[in-house]
Design a protein around this motif. Sequence first.
Motif, PDB file in Angstrom:
ATOM      1  N   ASN A 229       0.814  -1.214   0.000  1.00 14.18           N
ATOM      2  CA  ASN A 229       0.000   0.000   0.000  1.00 14.18           C
ATOM      3  C   ASN A 229       0.848   1.265   0.000  1.00 14.18           C
ATOM      4  OD1 ASN A 229      -2.851  -0.858   0.043  1.00 14.18           O
ATOM      5  ND2 ASN A 229      -2.286  -1.894   1.916  1.00 14.18           N
ATOM      6  N   LEU A 230       1.997   1.230   0.662  1.00 10.58           N
ATOM      7  CA  LEU A 230       2.896   2.381   0.626  1.00 10.58           C
ATOM      8  C   LEU A 230       3.408   2.628  -0.792  1.00 10.58           C
ATOM      9  CD1 LEU A 230       5.036   1.921   3.886  1.00 10.58           C
ATOM     10  CD2 LEU A 230       3.381   3.731   3.406  1.00 10.58           C
ATOM     11  N   PHE A 231       3.585   1.567  -1.548  1.00  8.59           N
ATOM     12  CA  PHE A 231       4.034   1.687  -2.932  1.00  8.59           C
ATOM     13  C   PHE A 231       2.871   1.968  -3.884  1.00  8.59           C
ATOM     14  CE2 PHE A 231       4.929  -0.278  -7.095  1.00  8.59           C
ATOM     15  CZ  PHE A 231       6.107   0.378  -7.435  1.00  8.59           C
ATOM     16  N   GLY A 232       1.735   1.328  -3.628  1.00  9.58           N
ATOM     17  CA  GLY A 232       0.637   1.362  -4.584  1.00  9.58           C
ATOM     18  C   GLY A 232      -0.341   2.508  -4.425  1.00  9.58           C
ATOM     19  N   PHE A 233      -0.652   2.918  -3.175  1.00  2.51           N
ATOM     20  CA  PHE A 233      -1.680   3.934  -2.986  1.00  2.51           C
ATOM     21  C   PHE A 233      -1.317   5.282  -3.600  1.00  2.51           C
ATOM     22  CE2 PHE A 233      -5.536   3.259  -0.400  1.00  2.51           C
ATOM     23  CZ  PHE A 233      -5.480   1.879  -0.353  1.00  2.51           C
ATOM     24  N   PRO A 234      -0.089   5.780  -3.417  1.00  4.41           N
ATOM     25  CA  PRO A 234       0.244   7.051  -4.080  1.00  4.41           C
ATOM     26  C   PRO A 234       0.085   6.972  -5.587  1.00  4.41           C
ATOM     27  CG  PRO A 234       1.892   6.502  -2.412  1.00  4.41           C
ATOM     28  CD  PRO A 234       1.018   5.302  -2.560  1.00  4.41           C
ATOM     29  N   GLN A 235       0.435   5.819  -6.173  1.00  3.85           N
ATOM     30  CA  GLN A 235       0.295   5.673  -7.616  1.00  3.85           C
ATOM     31  C   GLN A 235      -1.172   5.590  -8.026  1.00  3.85           C
ATOM     32  OE1 GLN A 235       3.417   3.561  -9.833  1.00  3.85           O
ATOM     33  NE2 GLN A 235       3.733   2.463  -7.916  1.00  3.85           N
ATOM     34  N   MET A 236      -1.969   4.945  -7.208  1.00  5.79           N
ATOM     35  CA  MET A 236      -3.389   4.844  -7.500  1.00  5.79           C
ATOM     36  C   MET A 236      -4.023   6.238  -7.589  1.00  5.79           C
ATOM     37  SD  MET A 236      -6.350   2.945  -5.248  1.00  5.79           S
ATOM     38  CE  MET A 236      -6.343   4.211  -3.981  1.00  5.79           C
ATOM     39  N   LEU A 237      -3.538   7.167  -6.766  1.00  6.17           N
ATOM     40  CA  LEU A 237      -4.123   8.496  -6.705  1.00  6.17           C
ATOM     41  C   LEU A 237      -3.441   9.500  -7.630  1.00  6.17           C
ATOM     42  CD1 LEU A 237      -4.559   8.771  -2.834  1.00  6.17           C
ATOM     43  CD2 LEU A 237      -6.347   8.345  -4.514  1.00  6.17           C
ATOM     44  N   LEU A 238      -2.169   9.269  -7.955  1.00  6.06           N
ATOM     45  CA  LEU A 238      -1.388  10.269  -8.672  1.00  6.06           C
ATOM     46  C   LEU A 238      -1.048   9.887 -10.106  1.00  6.06           C
ATOM     47  CD1 LEU A 238       1.180  11.245  -5.872  1.00  6.06           C
ATOM     48  CD2 LEU A 238      -0.859  12.512  -6.551  1.00  6.06           C
ATOM     49  N   SER A 239      -1.528   8.741 -10.572  1.00  7.33           N
ATOM     50  CA  SER A 239      -1.095   8.250 -11.880  1.00  7.33           C
ATOM     51  C   SER A 239      -2.170   8.323 -12.955  1.00  7.33           C
ATOM     52  CB  SER A 239      -0.605   6.799 -11.742  1.00  7.33           C
ATOM     53  OG  SER A 239       0.507   6.732 -10.895  1.00  7.33           O
ATOM     54  N   GLY A 240      -3.199   9.101 -12.735  1.00  9.45           N
ATOM     55  CA  GLY A 240      -4.247   9.213 -13.743  1.00  9.45           C
ATOM     56  C   GLY A 240      -5.118   7.979 -13.830  1.00  9.45           C
ATOM     57  N   THR A 241      -5.278   7.282 -12.707  1.00  8.54           N
ATOM     58  CA  THR A 241      -6.098   6.078 -12.688  1.00  8.54           C
ATOM     59  C   THR A 241      -7.582   6.415 -12.699  1.00  8.54           C
ATOM     60  OG1 THR A 241      -4.387   4.866 -11.487  1.00  8.54           O
ATOM     61  CG2 THR A 241      -6.610   3.962 -11.413  1.00  8.54           C
ATOM     62  N   PHE A 242      -7.990   7.337 -11.830  1.00  8.49           N
ATOM     63  CA  PHE A 242      -9.401   7.691 -11.703  1.00  8.49           C
ATOM     64  C   PHE A 242      -9.718   9.067 -12.279  1.00  8.49           C
ATOM     65  CE2 PHE A 242      -8.384   4.885  -8.073  1.00  8.49           C
ATOM     66  CZ  PHE A 242      -9.212   3.831  -8.396  1.00  8.49           C
ATOM     67  N   PHE A 243      -8.722   9.925 -12.403  1.00 12.91           N
ATOM     68  CA  PHE A 243      -8.916  11.276 -12.924  1.00 12.91           C
ATOM     69  C   PHE A 243      -7.596  11.729 -13.549  1.00 12.91           C
ATOM     70  CE2 PHE A 243      -8.609  11.026  -8.279  1.00 12.91           C
ATOM     71  CZ  PHE A 243      -7.305  11.465  -8.098  1.00 12.91           C
ATOM     72  N   PRO A 244      -7.642  12.651 -14.512  1.00 12.12           N
ATOM     73  CA  PRO A 244      -6.407  13.073 -15.173  1.00 12.12           C
ATOM     74  C   PRO A 244      -5.479  13.822 -14.224  1.00 12.12           C
ATOM     75  CG  PRO A 244      -8.257  14.419 -15.882  1.00 12.12           C
ATOM     76  CD  PRO A 244      -8.841  13.307 -15.069  1.00 12.12           C
ATOM     77  N   THR A 245      -4.191  13.682 -14.443  1.00 10.34           N
ATOM     78  CA  THR A 245      -3.203  14.359 -13.579  1.00 10.34           C
ATOM     79  C   THR A 245      -3.195  15.864 -13.811  1.00 10.34           C
ATOM     80  OG1 THR A 245      -1.475  13.943 -15.226  1.00 10.34           O
ATOM     81  CG2 THR A 245      -1.719  12.325 -13.468  1.00 10.34           C
ATOM     82  N   SER A 246      -3.875  16.331 -14.858  1.00  5.65           N
ATOM     83  CA  SER A 246      -3.916  17.769 -15.129  1.00  5.65           C
ATOM     84  C   SER A 246      -4.668  18.551 -14.061  1.00  5.65           C
ATOM     85  CB  SER A 246      -4.550  18.028 -16.497  1.00  5.65           C
ATOM     86  OG  SER A 246      -5.862  17.500 -16.552  1.00  5.65           O
ATOM     87  N   VAL A 247      -5.402  17.866 -13.176  1.00  5.63           N
ATOM     88  CA  VAL A 247      -6.117  18.568 -12.109  1.00  5.63           C
ATOM     89  C   VAL A 247      -5.155  19.043 -11.029  1.00  5.63           C
ATOM     90  CG1 VAL A 247      -8.224  17.245 -12.490  1.00  5.63           C
ATOM     91  CG2 VAL A 247      -6.580  16.443 -10.789  1.00  5.63           C
ATOM     92  N   PHE A 248      -3.925  18.539 -11.026  1.00  2.33           N
ATOM     93  CA  PHE A 248      -2.953  18.899 -10.019  1.00  2.33           C
ATOM     94  C   PHE A 248      -2.129  20.106 -10.457  1.00  2.33           C
ATOM     95  CE2 PHE A 248      -3.193  14.158  -9.327  1.00  2.33           C
ATOM     96  CZ  PHE A 248      -3.900  14.246  -8.140  1.00  2.33           C
TER      97      PHE A 248
END
Length: 369
Positions: free
Chosen positions: A292-311
């Motif tokens: 989870n330490l490896f996967g959760f940041p990627q789940m949220l920051l890698s354009g999985t559910f929403f584009p990274t352009s929102v950041f």
Amino acid sequence: MPQKYSQAKALWAITRASFKAIFAHPTSVVFSLLFPIIFILIFGAFGKDGAPTFKIAFAPGSDSTNDYYKDLRFNPTLKVARYTDQGQMNADLEKGALTAVINIRQVNDSLRGAKLVVETRSTSAAGVSFFQLKNILDYHRLSVEKKMSSDKNEYVHLAQPVISEGKKYRQIDFVLPGQLGFSILFATLFGVSFTFFTLREQLVLKRFYASPVNRLNILIGIGVSRLFFQLINVVVLILFGHFFLNFTLQHGAVTFIEMVLMSVYMLFLLMGVGLIFSSIAKTDTAIPLLINLFGFPQMLLSGTFFPTSVFPAWMQTICSLLPLTQFNNAVRKISFEGLHIWDCWKEIGILGIWIIVIYAIVVKVIKWQ
């Protein structure tokens, strides 16, 4: 005299012991405190005040010395993209990555003098966002004219927009590649990590190591079986999305094969991460925390559910370094944009660097007993 048993003291003792037990396990602290803070920081970085943003570009040669241009540049809901390649700009416009291309030019009217003409070009792929953008452009027109003069002359003219046919971008075309990456990430990490950890704890790997079988063959044999199972899931997800949810495969079977090959590449990377976790974990309860330490940041920051352009821009730079971001980008380029796997050389290269680093760590930390 026998002392009366105190229920209150017993309750306090149990409560205190339970509270200490919670903090005795770092997993509880991480999931209860750290992850909510991370979620707040990430979701709090979306846009500005929750307002929608529109990505625009100015056409080559567009006048940038006028007040209208300056007003648009200071609008927080407009994100201006710069292009050195006009072909890339047109490609982004066609697929809806750009809401519109704006051209501002100054013309001389023999009766009213100089005025600005604002031309906009968009495609059907932009959807309703273009019509929202038109309202913003009109607002700035009124604002500039109010500053320039109190008379009723038109100083800024919004020309009739040119809207051409673009690629129809459905929500599934964004969602499915992200869910594919999400499924590969967690399923592979959990599968490989727990498999190798169990084999090591049960001394199976030690017996293999003592046999004449090459160590590399041992890893490949066990790993390939796990990866093949995950690959079946990949195939099922892509085919289900295409035939039941109208997921876009631009070149049909060729695109499907290239998506599978890209998934194999990512699976090989994640197998190495799983081997690291299975080797450094002292107990099986530590493995989910590492994953989870490896996967959760990627789940949220890698354009999985929403584009990274929102950041914000600085966070987008961090997102671009994550392996899942590169996988998601490559799969979307292959499936929707119709690029071939060799066109995704940048994503493949970054994933290749990750693979080299990960397997260099595997060689150092892997344990056979």
